[in-house]
Design a protein around this motif. Sequence first.
Motif, short mmCIF file in Angstrom:
data_model
loop_
_atom_site.label_atom_id
_atom_site.label_comp_id
_atom_site.label_asym_id
_atom_site.label_seq_id
_atom_site.Cartn_x
_atom_site.Cartn_y
_atom_site.Cartn_z
N VAL A 17 0.84 -1.19 0.00
CA VAL A 17 0.00 0.00 0.00
C VAL A 17 0.88 1.25 0.00
O VAL A 17 1.84 1.35 0.76
N VAL A 18 0.55 2.20 -0.85
CA VAL A 18 1.14 3.54 -0.84
C VAL A 18 0.02 4.53 -0.57
O VAL A 18 -1.06 4.44 -1.17
N ALA A 19 0.27 5.47 0.32
CA ALA A 19 -0.70 6.52 0.62
C ALA A 19 -0.34 7.79 -0.12
O ALA A 19 0.84 8.16 -0.20
N PRO A 57 2.95 -0.38 -6.02
CA PRO A 57 1.97 -0.80 -5.00
C PRO A 57 0.89 -1.70 -5.58
O PRO A 57 0.56 -1.62 -6.77
N GLU A 58 0.33 -2.55 -4.74
CA GLU A 58 -0.88 -3.27 -5.11
C GLU A 58 -2.10 -2.37 -4.94
O GLU A 58 -3.05 -2.42 -5.74
N TYR A 59 -2.05 -1.54 -3.90
CA TYR A 59 -3.20 -0.68 -3.57
C TYR A 59 -2.71 0.73 -3.28
O TYR A 59 -1.59 0.93 -2.80
N VAL A 60 -3.56 1.70 -3.57
CA VAL A 60 -3.24 3.11 -3.30
C VAL A 60 -4.34 3.69 -2.42
O VAL A 60 -5.53 3.60 -2.75
N LEU A 61 -3.94 4.26 -1.30
CA LEU A 61 -4.84 4.93 -0.38
C LEU A 61 -4.75 6.43 -0.65
O LEU A 61 -3.67 7.01 -0.57
N VAL A 89 -9.61 3.83 -1.30
CA VAL A 89 -8.63 2.79 -1.57
C VAL A 89 -8.88 2.29 -2.98
O VAL A 89 -10.01 1.91 -3.31
N PHE A 90 -7.85 2.32 -3.81
CA PHE A 90 -7.94 1.82 -5.17
C PHE A 90 -7.00 0.64 -5.36
O PHE A 90 -5.89 0.62 -4.81
N THR A 91 -7.43 -0.33 -6.14
CA THR A 91 -6.50 -1.32 -6.68
C THR A 91 -5.69 -0.60 -7.74
O THR A 91 -6.26 0.00 -8.67
N TYR A 92 -4.37 -0.60 -7.61
CA TYR A 92 -3.57 0.31 -8.42
C TYR A 92 -3.70 0.07 -9.92
O TYR A 92 -3.78 1.03 -10.71
N LYS A 93 -3.78 -1.17 -10.35
CA LYS A 93 -3.88 -1.41 -11.79
C LYS A 93 -5.16 -0.79 -12.35
O LYS A 93 -5.17 -0.26 -13.48
#
Length: 377
Positions: free
Chosen positions: A5-7, A118-122, A195-199
């Motif tokens: 996760v990256v914020a 990241p897998e996910y972005v906050l 929260v997004f799934t980065y792809k």
Amino acid sequence: MPRKVVAMILAGGKGTRLKALTKKIAKPAVYFGGKYRIIDFCLSNVANSQIDCVGVLTQYESVVLNNYISNGQIWGFDGVNSTCAALPPRQTEEGASWYKGTADAIAQNIDFLDDEEPEYVLILSGDHIYKTTYTDMINLHIKTKASCTISVMEVDWKEASRFGILEVDTKDNITKFVEKPKEPKSNLASMGVYVFTYKDLRKALVEDMKNPNSSHDFGKDIIPTMLKENKKLVAYRFSGYWRDVGTLESLHTANMELLPSRRTEETIHFDEYPIIYSEDTHSLPQYIGKEAAVKDSLINQGAQIYGSVEESVISNEVVVMPGAVVKNSVIMPGVKIGRDAVVTNAIIGPNTVINDKEVVNKTESEIVLIDKERSLQ
């Protein structure tokens, strides 16, 4: 090394409704609660969620904020195994341009995100006051396999038109999203926490950048487009204290809600987990004065109180001279209140001098702001 996760914190707004307080600094850098800045709450929430990479997207009057963020150790980002980076608008051979919208701000920093893998972005707003960890929200996002999860809370119907409003089904899947509707059909409001799934986010941002008719905003463009494409969007129901402090009245109210006499179970308690970190590591987050003249006020250890203070929040390096009376007010760092002065229902900006026998806010009918340039707002 890829990160889970990256914020990314949106902290570039002008904050014009805070008037003189944001004349020279960005809204997230405004002082709050005696020893904090507004940005401390968001960054502390990220750190307490064990997220070790955060980008803070700055823009308007960003010098103070950029310098503040550069000391990532305040919130536990040590710069070795973690990252806390200020991200101003990009400069290219074609020149530099301000972020056009919330989505454009993230899009201009795709390279930063790609490097972190990241897998996910906050994605967060840097000008809200609340204590939380984002762990449960991220876990819900992963469990439901959503493209986007939005933190929501029910608001007063009278206030609903100020927010992005969602409609959901029985499983809290989002079925409709309208940004600031004139006639809202729901009072379930977006908190501006995603929260997004980065792809999925990356694909949406790249397509949005190509659209000349887009305003490049999450609420107006990215989220409605995802719904049209039948992406899975889920609502995360936030419970607890949360305040948008974008106006003088809301900033004053949020400060007043720190007072012992106005606390509820929901309001912020600094001595409980999760912790809110600050550059001021020596002062207590609040000190309840014991002097006879001090009644239910939050007094920073660095303040010198010789007059009467009631129902007020007093920051460090503040001097209240003998005979002065301060009621229902927020006094920011470096203020001196002269002998026999009276300050009521006010916010006094940093390093302001209130003269001897001066009366601030004679009418007491609304919250006023006075700054060091002596302009009553």
